[in-house]
Design a protein around this motif. Structure first.
Motif, PDB file in Angstrom:
ATOM      1  N   ASN A  59       0.580  -1.046   0.174  1.00 12.80           N
ATOM      2  CA  ASN A  59      -0.005  -0.083  -0.044  1.00 12.80           C
ATOM      3  C   ASN A  59       0.862   1.350   0.383  1.00 12.80           C
ATOM      4  OD1 ASN A  59      -2.162  -1.303  -0.077  1.00 12.80           O
ATOM      5  ND2 ASN A  59      -3.207  -1.187   2.333  1.00 12.80           N
ATOM      6  N   LYS A  60       2.160   1.445   0.607  1.00 11.64           N
ATOM      7  CA  LYS A  60       2.666   2.526   0.621  1.00 11.64           C
ATOM      8  C   LYS A  60       3.938   2.728  -0.558  1.00 11.64           C
ATOM      9  CE  LYS A  60       2.667   4.954   3.482  1.00 11.64           C
ATOM     10  NZ  LYS A  60       1.826   6.446   2.931  1.00 11.64           N
ATOM     11  N   GLU A  62       4.124   1.324  -3.996  1.00 11.19           N
ATOM     12  CA  GLU A  62       2.862   1.100  -4.815  1.00 11.19           C
ATOM     13  C   GLU A  62       3.684   0.426  -6.361  1.00 11.19           C
ATOM     14  OE1 GLU A  62      -0.033   3.850  -6.521  1.00 11.19           O
ATOM     15  OE2 GLU A  62      -0.597   3.994  -4.280  1.00 11.19           O
ATOM     16  N   LYS A  65       2.604  -2.986  -6.162  1.00 14.75           N
ATOM     17  CA  LYS A  65       1.804  -3.497  -6.800  1.00 14.75           C
ATOM     18  C   LYS A  65       1.252  -4.636  -7.982  1.00 14.75           C
ATOM     19  CE  LYS A  65      -1.322  -0.927  -5.074  1.00 14.75           C
ATOM     20  NZ  LYS A  65      -2.326   0.336  -4.753  1.00 14.75           N
TER      21      LYS A  65
END
Length: 192
Positions: A59-60, A62, A65
């Motif tokens: 989430n922090k 990316e 991701k």
């Protein structure tokens, strides 16, 4: 006015240590600490070595991701093999993926990532899984290459390389092969 919490956590001595042990600049390390600290400041302030879950890190950060090797990155760079990252795990990952990291060091890390079955060889099974990860458009297995096509690709790669005739590619062979590919270092990189 006091100094920021991240500056209090990253003393000048610690920052010097991290710059000497990584391929990151002081500015990059400080930036990474700010991002890491912002996940949950209370936890990091209470325990500098706090380990955040995979989802909290993604989430922090990316850049992780949509990486097809996300699970392998967490497996390889998680110092406790718990699918969680401490700040130092983040530093190791970002150091290995930095533009300043030498090709032979990147290749050694890449070997660990691509050795999916962790048998110290990149074999046909590993190559098939790598091809799957690089060619899959979605989580739908129907859009992947068929097994025979993947095995053909794996066998061609292994036949072309065959440096020691073991049926797989060892670390030293892998590093040697990648040293011959000038684009390798710039393709195994992400911006912090």
């Amino acid at each position: 006015m006091g100094s920021s919490p991240t500056k209090q956590l990253l003393t000048e001595d610690l920052l010097e240590d991290y710059t000497s042990l990584t391929y990151l600049t002081k500015g990059e390390i400080y930036h990474l600490m700010k991002k890491f600290h912002s996940i949950d400041p209370e936890k990091v302030n209470a325990n500098f070595s706090h380990r955040f879950s995979r989802q909290e890190i993604i989430n922090k950060f990316e850049v992780l991701k949509n990486n097809p090797f996300q699970d392998r990155l967490f497996r390889v760079f998680s110092s406790e093999n718990d699918n969680r990252f401490s700040f130092e795990d983040i530093l190791d990952l970002c150091s290995a993926m930095s533009a300043a990291c030498p090709s032979h060091v990147k290749a050694a890390w890449a070997f660990r990532i691509f050795d999916i079955d962790e048998d110290n060889q990149i074999n046909a099974t590993d190559i098939c899984q790598i091809v799957d990860r690089l060619t899959r458009y979605s989580d739908n297995r129907n859009d992947s290459l068929d097994r025979d096509s993947k095995m053909k690709i794996a066998n061609i790669i292994l036949e072309e390389i065959k440096l020691d005739f073991t049926g797989g590619i060892g670390l030293s062979e892998f590093v040697f092969i990648l040293s011959r590919i000038p684009e390798f270092s710039s393709s195994v990189y992400f911006r912090i």
